[in-house]
Scaffold this motif. Structure first.
Motif: not given
Length: 181
Positions: A34, A103, A106-107, A110-111, A113-114
């Protein structure tokens, strides 16, 4: 696929602690993914090596042994394997991106990491806690040596390559563990 990031090479220890140490390293690597000032390409390659080695070593050695010891049921082991496949799928999306900024990256991070954070939490609650309670310290140490040896060999073999992650995801889809896209 060598990485300049130290993933550690434990040779022994309580399997629960070894797995938890990897979980903390996953969290550090996700934080670095990140961070726009980090070498994100090196971090994603290191993450891939660790994730694939860790998951395969668990699936081959840890989950079956815990099932035989009745520390976990078949459902927990299968669910862990499904979540590893979901992690590989999210990892593949990060690895396939050429740019490590913007972006889209980053997206994808984020997926990833989730997906990974969900798995770490569930595994710690439903697999590692029972292992602490139901498996002797001697057996956890024996299993730790087996897990560490397999994990380290997989890392040495470059198990986190883009091609290998693609193959793992394709195999999981073929077996019905992941939905086909």
């Amino acid at each position: 696929m060598a990485t300049p990031i130290d993933l550690g090479r434990p040779v022994s220890g309580d399997v629960v602690e070894l797995i938890l140490n990897d979980h903390r390293l996953f969290e550090t690597l996700l934080r670095d993914l990140r961070d726009a000032s980090s070498d994100r390409d090196a971090v994603r390659r290191a993450f891939a090596q660790l994730h694939v080695a860790h998951a395969l070593a668990e699936e081959e050695h840890v989950y079956p042994r815990l099932r035989r010891r009745e520390a976990i049921g078949e459902h927990e082991a299968e669910h862990g394997e499904e979540e590893h496949a979901e992690g590989n799928e999210a990892l593949l999306a990060v690895l396939e991106l050429e740019a490590t900024e913007g972006e889209e990256f980053d997206d994808a991070v984020e997926e990833l990491a989730t997906t990974i954070n969900h798995h770490l939490t569930e595994e710690e609650l439903t697999i590692l806690n029972p292992a602490r309670e139901e498996v002797s310290e001697r057996e956890r140490n024996e299993l730790g040596q087996t897990f560490a040896t397999a994990r380290n060999q997989l890392i040495e073999d470059g198990c986190g390559s883009l091609e290998h992650v693609r193959q793992l995801v394709a195999d999981a889809r073929e077996r019905g563990v992941l939905e086909s896209s």
